[in-house]
Motif scaffolding. Sequence first.
Motif, PDB file in Angstrom:
ATOM      1  N   ASP A   1      10.329  57.540   0.044  1.00 11.66           N
ATOM      2  CA  ASP A   1       9.623  57.433   1.320  1.00 11.66           C
ATOM      3  C   ASP A   1       9.092  56.012   1.430  1.00 11.66           C
ATOM      4  N   LEU A   2       9.653  55.249   2.376  1.00  8.32           N
ATOM      5  CA  LEU A   2       9.321  53.835   2.482  1.00  8.32           C
ATOM      6  C   LEU A   2       8.151  53.607   3.428  1.00  8.32           C
ATOM      7  N   PRO A   3       7.451  52.477   3.264  1.00  2.16           N
ATOM      8  CA  PRO A   3       6.377  52.134   4.199  1.00  2.16           C
ATOM      9  C   PRO A   3       6.894  52.069   5.627  1.00  2.16           C
ATOM     10  N   LYS A   4       6.020  52.372   6.602  1.00  2.18           N
ATOM     11  CA  LYS A   4       6.424  52.431   8.005  1.00  2.18           C
ATOM     12  C   LYS A   4       6.860  51.083   8.556  1.00  2.18           C
ATOM     13  N   ASP A   5       6.422  49.978   7.918  1.00  5.80           N
ATOM     14  CA  ASP A   5       6.779  48.662   8.457  1.00  5.80           C
ATOM     15  C   ASP A   5       8.125  48.153   7.955  1.00  5.80           C
ATOM     16  N   ILE A   6       8.815  48.957   7.148  1.00  5.30           N
ATOM     17  CA  ILE A   6      10.128  48.555   6.636  1.00  5.30           C
ATOM     18  C   ILE A   6      11.207  48.934   7.637  1.00  5.30           C
ATOM     19  N   ASP A   7      12.002  47.951   8.054  1.00  3.25           N
ATOM     20  CA  ASP A   7      13.104  48.143   8.999  1.00  3.25           C
ATOM     21  C   ASP A   7      14.397  48.289   8.197  1.00  3.25           C
ATOM     22  N   ILE A   8      14.865  49.514   8.040  1.00  7.44           N
ATOM     23  CA  ILE A   8      16.078  49.754   7.260  1.00  7.44           C
ATOM     24  C   ILE A   8      16.968  50.728   8.019  1.00  7.44           C
ATOM     25  N   SER A   9      18.255  50.418   8.071  1.00 11.25           N
ATOM     26  CA  SER A   9      19.204  51.261   8.787  1.00 11.25           C
ATOM     27  C   SER A   9      20.475  51.383   7.960  1.00 11.25           C
ATOM     28  N   PRO A  10      21.216  52.472   8.135  1.00 16.74           N
ATOM     29  CA  PRO A  10      22.465  52.629   7.379  1.00 16.74           C
ATOM     30  C   PRO A  10      23.574  51.756   7.939  1.00 16.74           C
ATOM     31  N   ALA A  11      24.434  51.315   7.069  1.00 13.76           N
ATOM     32  CA  ALA A  11      25.652  50.636   7.526  1.00 13.76           C
ATOM     33  C   ALA A  11      26.545  51.652   8.234  1.00 13.76           C
ATOM     34  N   PRO A  12      27.431  51.203   9.113  1.00 12.92           N
ATOM     35  CA  PRO A  12      28.376  52.139   9.731  1.00 12.92           C
ATOM     36  C   PRO A  12      29.110  52.956   8.679  1.00 12.92           C
ATOM     37  N   GLU A  13      29.372  54.225   8.994  1.00 12.83           N
ATOM     38  CA  GLU A  13      29.924  55.149   8.008  1.00 12.83           C
ATOM     39  C   GLU A  13      31.266  54.706   7.439  1.00 12.83           C
ATOM     40  N   ASP A  14      32.024  53.945   8.204  1.00 10.85           N
ATOM     41  CA  ASP A  14      33.370  53.566   7.765  1.00 10.85           C
ATOM     42  C   ASP A  14      33.456  52.129   7.277  1.00 10.85           C
ATOM     43  N   THR A  15      32.290  51.494   6.990  1.00  9.51           N
ATOM     44  CA  THR A  15      32.279  50.075   6.643  1.00  9.51           C
ATOM     45  C   THR A  15      31.471  49.834   5.375  1.00  9.51           C
ATOM     46  N   SER A  16      31.968  48.961   4.505  1.00  5.57           N
ATOM     47  CA  SER A  16      31.238  48.572   3.306  1.00  5.57           C
ATOM     48  C   SER A  16      30.444  47.294   3.568  1.00  5.57           C
ATOM     49  N   LEU A  17      29.498  47.027   2.716  1.00  5.41           N
ATOM     50  CA  LEU A  17      28.714  45.801   2.843  1.00  5.41           C
ATOM     51  C   LEU A  17      29.582  44.567   2.619  1.00  5.41           C
ATOM     52  N   ASP A  18      30.562  44.683   1.749  1.00  2.00           N
ATOM     53  CA  ASP A  18      31.480  43.568   1.533  1.00  2.00           C
ATOM     54  C   ASP A  18      32.215  43.215   2.823  1.00  2.00           C
ATOM     55  N   GLU A  19      32.698  44.220   3.519  1.00  2.00           N
ATOM     56  CA  GLU A  19      33.393  43.987   4.786  1.00  2.00           C
ATOM     57  C   GLU A  19      32.448  43.382   5.824  1.00  2.00           C
ATOM     58  N   MET A  20      31.205  43.852   5.838  1.00  2.00           N
ATOM     59  CA  MET A  20      30.239  43.361   6.822  1.00  2.00           C
ATOM     60  C   MET A  20      29.872  41.906   6.560  1.00  2.00           C
ATOM     61  N   LEU A  21      29.735  41.522   5.278  1.00  2.00           N
ATOM     62  CA  LEU A  21      29.397  40.133   4.970  1.00  2.00           C
ATOM     63  C   LEU A  21      30.576  39.211   5.289  1.00  2.00           C
ATOM     64  N   ARG A  22      31.786  39.662   5.018  1.00  4.35           N
ATOM     65  CA  ARG A  22      32.969  38.870   5.362  1.00  4.35           C
ATOM     66  C   ARG A  22      33.029  38.610   6.868  1.00  4.35           C
TER      67      ARG A  22
END
Length: 329
Positions: free
Chosen positions: A153-174
């Motif tokens: 359970d994260l603090p309320k001021d943390i802005d965090i969202s999931p990556a798209p279901e069909d995409t990896s972080l490697d693909e997003m950084l590229r």
Amino acid sequence: MTKLTLSIAMGDYDRTRPIHDGRVTIDGVTAVTQLLSPEEMFFRAFRHQAFDVSELSFSSYCVKRARDDSPYVAVPVFLSRAFRHSSIYVRTDKGIEGPADLKGRPIGIAEWQLTANVWARGILEDYGVKPCDIKWVRGGMHTPGRPEKIKIDLPKDIDISPAPEDTSLDEMLRAGEIDGFIGPRSLACFDEGYPNVGRLFPDGINAASEHYKRTGIFPIMHVLGVRQELAEAHPWLPGALLKAFSESKAVAEAALADTSATKVTMPFVEDVLAMARNLIGSDIWTYGVPGNRHVLETFLDLHHRQGLSPRQLAVEELFHPSTYEAYSL
């Protein structure tokens, strides 16, 4: 006395191999050892308590300990330590020249609670960038859809969202869909020399050395854990583990210092070893609470403020009581 037969999961390090190959024995124990990756060890240990003794993520252990539901009690054997300035990757074409430029940016992480990420966020905070200043994107590094291993359970001021279901972080950084990534492992795009992907701190050794001189912190990543019921049934066991793993580390340190024939596949070993000792001291990889209290207290503070532990733990709560001090002659 009949020896205990115990399963022991640990990484394949120079400081653990003497136990794995039998050069160092554990008093009262017949060890059945397995050399595994951190991801496999941690998943099996925390989900299924698969091992009697296991290397553990320090952060995951603290999450469990603060909730009073840890199946393991730790021993102050720090099998993994690492400076984490080199764990922060950025798009070099996005005008990011220093930590302050990360404010408001989308930065990828595999899991919020990874120990390396706790330390990296602490480093950024030292440069004036708070966790709430960044737009966090959580997802799989190379495979879409990686979940947090432990519910948090994260603090309320943390802005965090999931990556798209069909995409990896490697693909997003590229693709430039995120402006950076923080994690204990590098993404493939960095390893492959993909254009415009680099480190926030290009000279990680210099940045980490300057940070150490100011703070005295050589970050702790992993601890050793023994199943709680085993420690209760055999109160001598945590001390025996601390003794054996300390002896195993000493064997590794002696081999590292013997440069007549280098024991690791790297040139300049004697020079790097001398540099590390000049920075940290003769005991560059300390086990035990004495000498590590400041590092432990700093981590526990970060861990609590980043929303991972519902209450701030004290160092005295982390380890089995028999391991806080040792005999001397």
